[in-house]
Design an enzyme around this catalytic site. Structure first.
Site, PDB file in Angstrom:
ATOM      1  N   PRO A   1     -11.693  -1.729 -17.318  1.00 39.41           N
ATOM      2  CA  PRO A   1     -12.220  -2.901 -16.616  1.00 39.41           C
ATOM      3  C   PRO A   1     -12.069  -4.185 -17.429  1.00 39.41           C
ATOM      4  CG  PRO A   1     -13.811  -1.104 -16.684  1.00 39.41           C
ATOM      5  CD  PRO A   1     -12.725  -0.771 -17.642  1.00 39.41           C
ATOM      6  N   GLU A   2     -11.245  -5.077 -16.935  1.00 32.75           N
ATOM      7  CA  GLU A   2     -11.139  -6.418 -17.494  1.00 32.75           C
ATOM      8  C   GLU A   2     -11.662  -7.376 -16.428  1.00 32.75           C
ATOM      9  OE1 GLU A   2      -7.319  -7.100 -19.411  1.00 32.75           O
ATOM     10  OE2 GLU A   2      -7.053  -4.956 -19.712  1.00 32.75           O
TER      11      GLU A   2
ATOM     12  N   LYS B   1     -16.162 -10.006 -19.074  1.00 31.59           N
ATOM     13  CA  LYS B   1     -16.307  -8.609 -18.658  1.00 31.59           C
ATOM     14  C   LYS B   1     -17.778  -8.204 -18.533  1.00 31.59           C
ATOM     15  CE  LYS B   1     -12.193  -7.864 -21.429  1.00 31.59           C
ATOM     16  NZ  LYS B   1     -11.676  -7.293 -22.686  1.00 31.59           N
TER      17      LYS B   1
ATOM     18  N   ARG C   1     -16.579   7.716 -20.802  1.00 29.90           N
ATOM     19  CA  ARG C   1     -16.442   7.616 -22.266  1.00 29.90           C
ATOM     20  C   ARG C   1     -17.655   6.996 -22.946  1.00 29.90           C
ATOM     21  NH1 ARG C   1     -10.117   5.649 -22.269  1.00 29.90           N
ATOM     22  NH2 ARG C   1      -9.398   7.342 -20.959  1.00 29.90           N
TER      23      ARG C   1
ATOM     24  N   ARG D   1      -4.083  -0.832 -31.021  1.00 31.80           N
ATOM     25  CA  ARG D   1      -3.791  -0.889 -29.597  1.00 31.80           C
ATOM     26  C   ARG D   1      -2.283  -0.741 -29.416  1.00 31.80           C
ATOM     27  NH1 ARG D   1      -8.281  -0.437 -29.994  1.00 31.80           N
ATOM     28  NH2 ARG D   1     -10.023  -1.758 -29.370  1.00 31.80           N
TER      29      ARG D   1
END
Length: 318
Positions: A2-3, A61, A139, A305
DNA sequence: GGAATAACCTGGATGC
DNA sequence: TGCATCCAGGTTATTC
């Protein structure tokens, strides 16, 4: 993941169902979903029960639901209640961050527990009746919390979905996002001029500009033809303006398509996936031809990343 | 004080 | 088939 577009889709879906609703109770099934909450699960449940939600707001966010005192029958007790969005009655809010895999779902009362369900809010809305707001998170990077509201530094509304010039205290350090009318392009350019960090790192820094995560950073840099490791202070004003334009275009397009969904990690409040994954031009396209020049998109490790870019269109700085 | 890095976490994919 | 390992990445604490 989710951004900004994904969180905005959730906020927009949540707003009509929760605005004006009274929280009848809460069930905390997993205390790890309260990592940002000061207090135990019982204190969270007590803090939200009996209170009324007056809007659904978002910055970057982060999502929050400002609360006032209020009962199901509309009788107000205790603290001040201005009876509408914004104003002196706003003192606290439920603040939510979806982390990597968090979901906020609207369900009917008594609906079976979702997989990875962590918290359930039972609400009663004057028009929609009773509903359940379910926070599910595989998570457990996401969380809910009750937090006090603090005034914004610039006096502008705290974020999208609210007229009140306030944010939860734990959101106060988060910069405005590029779609926020109060976002300062000038301030952003000045901030970039003060750091030699890689531009992608800066885009991911939520204290500089919020709402951008790994996916939209890669997409925006590809669109602006900027290598992710370019030093921020080496970018010309023209390049920064182009980047800001592309960031906004990418975010708006993703928003229009309902966000980016991978493996159902992100869904809207009704459990439906977004379609922007089909429109990605760099992220996740390792080895596939660049849509501009036809050369393969490369993937490199970047600060724990992955970065995806076209080595031809996005030339590495000297 | 600014910048860089590690840790947190779960489940799917992959390799043996 | 079963087990071990890797990978995804937003935020924050820690280290440099």
């Amino acid at each position: 993941m989710p951004e900004l577009p994904e969180v905005e889709v959730v906020r927009a879906g949540l707003a009509p169902a929760v605005t004006g609703a009274t929280i009848l109770g809460a069930d905390v099934l997993d205390s790890r979903a309260l990592t940002r909450h000061v207090g135990d699960p019982a204190s969270f449940e007590a803090a939200v029960t009996g209170r009324r939600v007056i809007s659904a707001a978002r910055r970057g966010k982060f999502l929050w639901l400002p609360l006032v005192e209020g009962r199901v029958d509309g009788r107000v007790d205790g603290r001040a209640d201005d009876g509408g969005a914004g104003g002196a009655g706003e003192e606290e809010a439920i603040v939510a961050h979806l982390g990597m895999s968090g979901q906020l779902l609207l369900r009917s009362p008594g609906a079976a527990a979702e997989r990875h369900e962590r918290i359930r809010l039972h609400i009663a809305h004057p028009d929609h009746g009773e509903l359940a707001v379910v926070f599910a998170d595989q998570r457990t990077f996401g969380s809910l919390a009750v937090d006090r509201l603090v005034a914004t530094g610039d006096g502008a509304p705290g974020g999208r979905g609210t007229d009140a010039a306030a944010t939860p205290s734990q959101v106060a350090h988060i910069a405005r996002d590029p779609l926020d009318p109060a976002f300062s392009d000038t301030g952003f350019r000045a901030r970039l001029a003060r750091t030699s960090s890689a531009i992608k790192r800066v885009l991911l820094d939520q204290t500089v500009v919020s709402g951008i995560g790994n996916i939209y950073a890669d997409e925006s840099l590809w669109a602006a033809r900027i290598h992710p490791e370019t030093a921020a202070d080496s970018l010309s004003t023209r390049a920064v303006n182009r980047l800001l334009d592309e960031v906004r275009i990418v975010l708006e397009r993703a928003l229009a398509e309902g966000g980016t969904s991978f493996d159902a990690q992100y869904v809207n409040v009704n459990g439906q996936a977004g379609y922007f994954a089909h429109s990605l031009r760099a992220y996740g396209r390792t080895g596939e031809p660049c849509l501009r020049c036809g050369r393969p998109i490369v993937r490199v490790s970047f600060t724990n990343r992955s970065s995806h870019y076209c080595a031809h269109c996005q030339r590495r700085p000297r």
